[in-house]
Write an enzyme that holds these catalytic residues in place. Structure first.
Site, PDB file in Angstrom:
ATOM      1  N   ARG A 290      23.928  78.338  14.043  1.00  0.00           N
ATOM      2  CA  ARG A 290      23.168  77.784  13.549  1.00  0.00           C
ATOM      3  C   ARG A 290      22.011  78.057  12.659  1.00  0.00           C
ATOM      4  NH1 ARG A 290      23.750  71.195  15.721  1.00  0.00           N
ATOM      5  NH2 ARG A 290      25.535  70.897  14.273  1.00  0.00           N
ATOM      6  N   GLU A 378      17.388  64.455  24.704  1.00  0.00           N
ATOM      7  CA  GLU A 378      16.658  65.874  24.101  1.00  0.00           C
ATOM      8  C   GLU A 378      15.197  65.772  24.796  1.00  0.00           C
ATOM      9  OE1 GLU A 378      17.695  65.057  19.507  1.00  0.00           O
ATOM     10  OE2 GLU A 378      16.060  66.670  19.440  1.00  0.00           O
TER      11      GLU A 378
HETATM   12  C1  LIG Z   1      21.841  63.002  12.309  1.00  0.00           C
HETATM   13  C2  LIG Z   1      22.612  63.812  13.220  1.00  0.00           C
HETATM   14  C3  LIG Z   1      23.264  64.042  13.641  1.00  0.00           C
HETATM   15  C4  LIG Z   1      23.471  64.748  14.953  1.00  0.00           C
HETATM   16  N1  LIG Z   1      24.938  64.979  15.358  1.00  0.00           N
HETATM   17  C5  LIG Z   1      24.926  65.798  16.685  1.00  0.00           C
HETATM   18  C6  LIG Z   1      26.747  65.924  17.160  1.00  0.00           C
HETATM   19  O1  LIG Z   1      27.545  65.456  15.994  1.00  0.00           O
HETATM   20  N2  LIG Z   1      26.903  65.660  18.376  1.00  0.00           N
HETATM   21  C7  LIG Z   1      25.760  66.264  18.970  1.00  0.00           C
HETATM   22  O2  LIG Z   1      26.084  66.524  20.345  1.00  0.00           O
HETATM   23  N3  LIG Z   1      24.731  66.164  18.172  1.00  0.00           N
HETATM   24  C8  LIG Z   1      24.151  65.657  17.395  1.00  0.00           C
HETATM   25  N4  LIG Z   1      22.972  65.380  16.746  1.00  0.00           N
HETATM   26  C9  LIG Z   1      21.561  65.312  18.601  1.00  0.00           C
HETATM   27  C10 LIG Z   1      21.867  64.476  18.831  1.00  0.00           C
HETATM   28  O3  LIG Z   1      22.474  63.333  18.817  1.00  0.00           O
HETATM   29  C11 LIG Z   1      20.650  64.040  20.073  1.00  0.00           C
HETATM   30  O4  LIG Z   1      19.895  64.781  20.099  1.00  0.00           O
HETATM   31  C12 LIG Z   1      21.165  62.857  20.703  1.00  0.00           C
HETATM   32  O5  LIG Z   1      21.538  62.044  20.403  1.00  0.00           O
HETATM   33  C13 LIG Z   1      20.329  62.683  21.989  1.00  0.00           C
HETATM   34  O6  LIG Z   1      20.206  61.366  22.624  1.00  0.00           O
HETATM   35  P1  LIG Z   1      18.698  60.829  23.628  1.00  0.00           P
HETATM   36  O7  LIG Z   1      19.238  60.141  24.075  1.00  0.00           O
HETATM   37  O8  LIG Z   1      18.173  62.340  23.802  1.00  0.00           O
HETATM   38  O9  LIG Z   1      17.203  60.695  22.035  1.00  0.00           O
HETATM   39  P2  LIG Z   1      17.741  59.417  20.935  1.00  0.00           P
HETATM   40  O10 LIG Z   1      19.101  58.635  20.642  1.00  0.00           O
HETATM   41  O11 LIG Z   1      17.212  59.609  19.597  1.00  0.00           O
HETATM   42  O12 LIG Z   1      17.127  58.510  21.142  1.00  0.00           O
HETATM   43  C14 LIG Z   1      15.780  57.555  21.491  1.00  0.00           C
HETATM   44  C15 LIG Z   1      15.252  56.542  21.709  1.00  0.00           C
HETATM   45  O13 LIG Z   1      13.911  56.808  22.176  1.00  0.00           O
HETATM   46  C16 LIG Z   1      13.131  55.686  21.413  1.00  0.00           C
HETATM   47  N5  LIG Z   1      11.488  56.196  21.268  1.00  0.00           N
HETATM   48  C17 LIG Z   1      11.219  56.903  21.068  1.00  0.00           C
HETATM   49  N6  LIG Z   1       9.859  57.427  21.429  1.00  0.00           N
HETATM   50  C18 LIG Z   1       9.740  55.655  21.783  1.00  0.00           C
HETATM   51  C19 LIG Z   1       8.338  54.983  22.827  1.00  0.00           C
HETATM   52  N7  LIG Z   1       7.140  55.603  22.508  1.00  0.00           N
HETATM   53  N8  LIG Z   1       8.370  53.700  23.093  1.00  0.00           N
HETATM   54  C20 LIG Z   1       9.938  53.551  22.940  1.00  0.00           C
HETATM   55  N9  LIG Z   1      10.589  54.151  22.854  1.00  0.00           N
HETATM   56  C21 LIG Z   1      10.808  55.337  21.694  1.00  0.00           C
HETATM   57  C22 LIG Z   1      13.173  55.275  20.237  1.00  0.00           C
HETATM   58  O14 LIG Z   1      13.706  54.682  19.386  1.00  0.00           O
HETATM   59  C23 LIG Z   1      14.948  55.678  20.038  1.00  0.00           C
HETATM   60  O15 LIG Z   1      15.922  54.865  20.274  1.00  0.00           O
HETATM   61  C24 LIG Z   1      22.744  64.850  15.802  1.00  0.00           C
HETATM   62  C25 LIG Z   1      21.407  64.962  15.548  1.00  0.00           C
HETATM   63  C26 LIG Z   1      20.737  63.765  14.765  1.00  0.00           C
HETATM   64  C27 LIG Z   1      19.727  63.663  13.522  1.00  0.00           C
END
Ligand SMILES: Cc1cc2nc3c(=O)[nH]c(=O)nc-3n(C[C@H](O)[C@H](O)[C@H](O)COP(=O)(O)OP(=O)(O)OC[C@H]3O[C@@H](n4cnc5c(N)ncnc54)[C@H](O)[C@@H]3O)c2cc1C
Ligand code: FES
Lengths: 566, 114
Positions: A290, A378
């Site tokens: 990337r 993340e």
């Molecule tokens: C379009 C896209 C495609 C991707 N494809 C891939 C892939 O194929 N393979 C891979 O490994 N990774 C992929 N990634 C990266 C991966 O999806 C993310 O890094 C991962 O899903 C993050 O998961 P998480 O649970 O940490 O956060 P998230 O799934 O982002 O969830 C965070 C949550 O916190 C909530 N939140 C935020 N701030 C607050 C607040 N102040 N109060 C209450 N709630 C809050 C949000 O509403 C959200 O629901 C992709 C990312 C994107 C955007």
């Protein structure tokens, strides 16, 4: 406005319901804790997890031999010397257990001859990426976890609760103060352990693959609670985000799975292959990582050889129609509805903000420096160093989420009572329900200006002049935002929501920009045009703390690369 | 070529006290109705309430509303250079403007009446 805040008590508060937050909630509840899982949006739908379309990297070795140490080695190589190795190791070593558990919960990983099948992705030494067809990986992961959350006793879930500040009592984090978006009410949640699983920050940029909830809230929350951030200068740009023609109902990162399965050719204005000029001849195969892909496309555009809208062409014209349909069935119809026939035309692609390598500093048990405050997914910095491999982010979210749930449960067992909120909570409650100032500039326009500045001046290719210009704009915006929230504080007050978002995003934008300015070298996702070399003295991580209004940045050497255990 | 889409939008905090507002949005091919509503927030009225998360991906399913009397996802409905009428879902509890309560009951926050 409303009188006293609603007060809630729980053992474990999980903020954010992506893969990391949901896994943390499940794990803590399985250990006997009362869990409250909250999200600023709807449960399981607001973040990056549900949007992921592609693959999940894991050394399962189901189809062909693999071992976590090979995955670990590839992760460290991609990270360009900056990985927090214990975190990278945890991701790779525990990945198989989480992926297998997800399988037992019925996620539906694609199979061949009964075995979970893996595809090859750039930077991995062998096919290592599992997926759910067609472009359904994220929705399937999210849906599966949501149904396990529903079935697991002890988890209360509430959407539309946006956390405004973490609650600190006697130097420890003891819950959070949230704003109920639906009604405008302040809500105090006291907890023995708090997990921040709020995802990344890519909404800071104009062109991004993010959702509206990914403005980096968790980074700002943790900074204000006294926890340091690391590696904030490393924002991952996804090189082949969709640029033109305009599409409806498709995520801009959708071309990645096409490249995994079908190769495809990346071409410049003159329909020539060009990645070889930047050291990576592709020859119709998808091998470019990337950081290099982003650099190559932007440089080609800079030299006047970009596609009409300022990117590169991506062509599948050499792939027969039957093959396209076999690989992507329904997606081909969605493209046709948008007037795109891949057998006849290339599309235009360009880099878009996609993922954040930096984040909150944590140990392998997901503990931050502040007792009671855990992070997951993340939101955590360090596992991927200066550049993340495809597929590592979902694995990171699952593994770190599970770990955070365990650590939270262990802490709960050592504590007798939930510490009650004290005066500190009061300040945030007052902020939430305060009357607006007289002068309220357009918050949505301010967000747009911040995104433009970040894209133009703090994008993948950076210079001191541009970074300084960005800091000046961020400063102006902070002045305009002031210290009292806008809006009428009625139900679903979007101006007030924007205001809370700006409060966080401006702090996080400053962290990214200041760290980028100090790092006078180029490495992975951070490319300084005024310092184009990667320098050995910069095999170091920058840690950021908030002191009053100022960010302090300290540099410490990265851990020595150990040879992956065989 | 400066075509416009005219969005006639229902606004209000209670079903009884609502009004229709008309906004002109510069039309560009390949925009969604959600793009049009977001344009209005940035350029004319940031107080317009809409629920959305994923913007393009049609993954979050937050952006359900009524377009010309039919239920749609605003992010997959095409913006067209004509008058389009946008209203909140009629069968859900109104929160504000185009936002309704669409979360499953177990995932809602219960606030006591003020
Ligand atoms: C379009 C896209 C495609 C991707 N494809 C891939 C892939 O194929 N393979 C891979 O490994 N990774 C992929 N990634 C990266 C991966 O999806 C993310 O890094 C991962 O899903 C993050 O998961 P998480 O649970 O940490 O956060 P998230 O799934 O982002 O969830 C965070 C949550 O916190 C909530 N939140 C935020 N701030 C607050 C607040 N102040 N109060 C209450 N709630 C809050 C949000 O509403 C959200 O629901 C992709 C990312 C994107 C955007
Ligand atoms: S905004 Fe996510 S489905 Fe429409």
């Amino acid at each position: 406005m409303s009188a006293e805040p609603v007060q809630i008590e729980t053992d474990v508060l999980v903020i954010g319901s992506g893969a990391a937050g949901m896994y943390a909630a499940i794990e803590a509840a399985r250990a006997g804790c009362r869990v409250m899982l909250i999200d600023r949006s709807l449960i399981g739908r607001g973040g990056a997890t549900v949007m992921a379309q592609m693959t999940v990297a894991v050394a399962l070795g189901a189809e062909a031999p693999d071992h976590w140490s090979h995955h670990y080695q590839d992760t460290l190589t991609a990270g360009r010397g900056l990985c927090n190795e214990p975190l990278s190791r945890l991701l790779c070593e525990e990945g198989p257990a989480c992926i297998t558990e997800m399988d037992s919960w019925g996620v539906g990983w694609a199979r061949k001859d009964g075995k979970i099948t893996s595809t090859f992705a750039p930077g991995h030494d062998r096919p290592r990426c599992v997926y759910v067809d067609f472009l359904n990986t994220g929705p399937a992961v999210s849906k599966t976890l949501r149904s396990v959350v529903h079935k697991t006793p002890g988890i209360a879930r509430t959407g539309d609760l946006c956390v405004v500040d973490l609650l600190k009592v006697d130097g420890e984090v003891a819950g959070a103060v949230a704003w109920h978006v639906g009604s405008g009410a302040p809500v105090t949640i006291s907890a023995k352990a708090t997990v921040v699983a709020t995802g990344g920050l890519t909404r800071l940029y104009r062109r991004n693959s993010a959702s509206a909830n990914m403005g980096g809230d968790g980074y700002a929350l943790c900074l204000r609670a006294g926890a340091p951030l690391i590696d904030m200068e490393f924002v991952q740009f996804f090189p082949i985000g969709h640029l033109a023609p305009r599409l409806i109902g498709m995520d801009p990162i959708m071309w990645d799975p096409f490249r995994y399965k079908l190769g495809g050719r990346l071409l410049n204005r003159d329909m020539e292959d060009f990645t070889d000029r930047y050291g990576v001849p592709e020859d119709g195969k998808y091998v470019i990582t990337r950081d290099v892909g982003t650099y190559a496309i932007l440089k080609e555009v800079e030299s006047g050889r970009g596609s009409p809208h300022g990117g590169a062409y991506l062509s599948f014209q050499h792939v027969p129609a039957e093959k396209l349909r076999e690989a992507f069935g329904p997606v081909i119809d969605r493209l046709a509805a948008n007037g795109i026939d891949l057998t006849r035309m290339p599309v235009e692609v360009a880099p878009i903000a996609h993922y954040h390598m930096g984040g909150v500093a944590a140990d392998v048990r997901m503990r931050t420096e502040v007792p009671g405050l855990l992070v997951a997914g993340e939101a955590v910095g360090g596992a991927n160093g200066a550049n993340r491999l495809s597929g590592n982010a979902i694995t990171e979210a699952l593994v770190f989420g599970r770990e955070a749930g365990r650590t939270a449960a262990a802490r709960v067992k050592t504590m007798k009572a939930v510490p009650p909120p004290d005066k500190a909570a009061r300040a945030t409650v007052d902020l939430i329900r305060s009357d607006p100032p007289k002068d309220m500039p357009n918050t949505a326009a301010m967000l747009t200006r911040l995104q433009a500045t970040m894209s133009d001046d703090v994008g993948p290719l950076r210079t001191a002049a541009r970074l300084n210009r960005a800091l000046a704009t961020i400063g102006e915006l902070a002045t305009a935002v002031g210290d009292r929230p806008f809006g009428d504080n009625g139900s679903f007050d979007m101006q007030r929501l924007d205001w809370f978002d700006l409060r966080n995003m401006l702090t996080v934008a400053r962290a990214v920009t200041q760290a980028a300015l100090l790092r006078t070298e180029s490495r992975g996702a951070h490319q300084r045009e005024d310092f184009p070399e990667m320098l050995p003295q910069w095999r170091a991580n920058q840690a950021i703390r908030l002191h009053g209004q100022d960010l302090d940045i300290a540099t410490a050497p990265a851990s020595a690369v150990e040879v992956a255990a065989q | 070529m400066s075509e416009t889409a005219t969005l006639k939008i229902w606004r209000g905090q209670t079903k009884a006290q609502g009004r229709w507002e008309t906004h002109a949005v510069p039309f560009e091919r390949g925009q969604s109705v959600l793009d049009g509503l977001r344009w209005i927030r940035v350029n004319t009225d940031p107080s317009l309430a809409i629920r959305f998360s994923c913007i393009n991906a049609n993954a979050c399913k937050d952006c359900m509303m009524e377009l010309d009397g039919e239920t749609v996802y605003a992010c997959t409905a095409r913006l067209e250079p004509r008058e389009m009428q946008v209203a909140p879902l009629p069968n859900k509890k109104l929160v504000r403007d185009l936002v309704t309560e669409i979360a499953p009951p177990a995932e809602r926050f219960a606030v006591k009446e003020k």
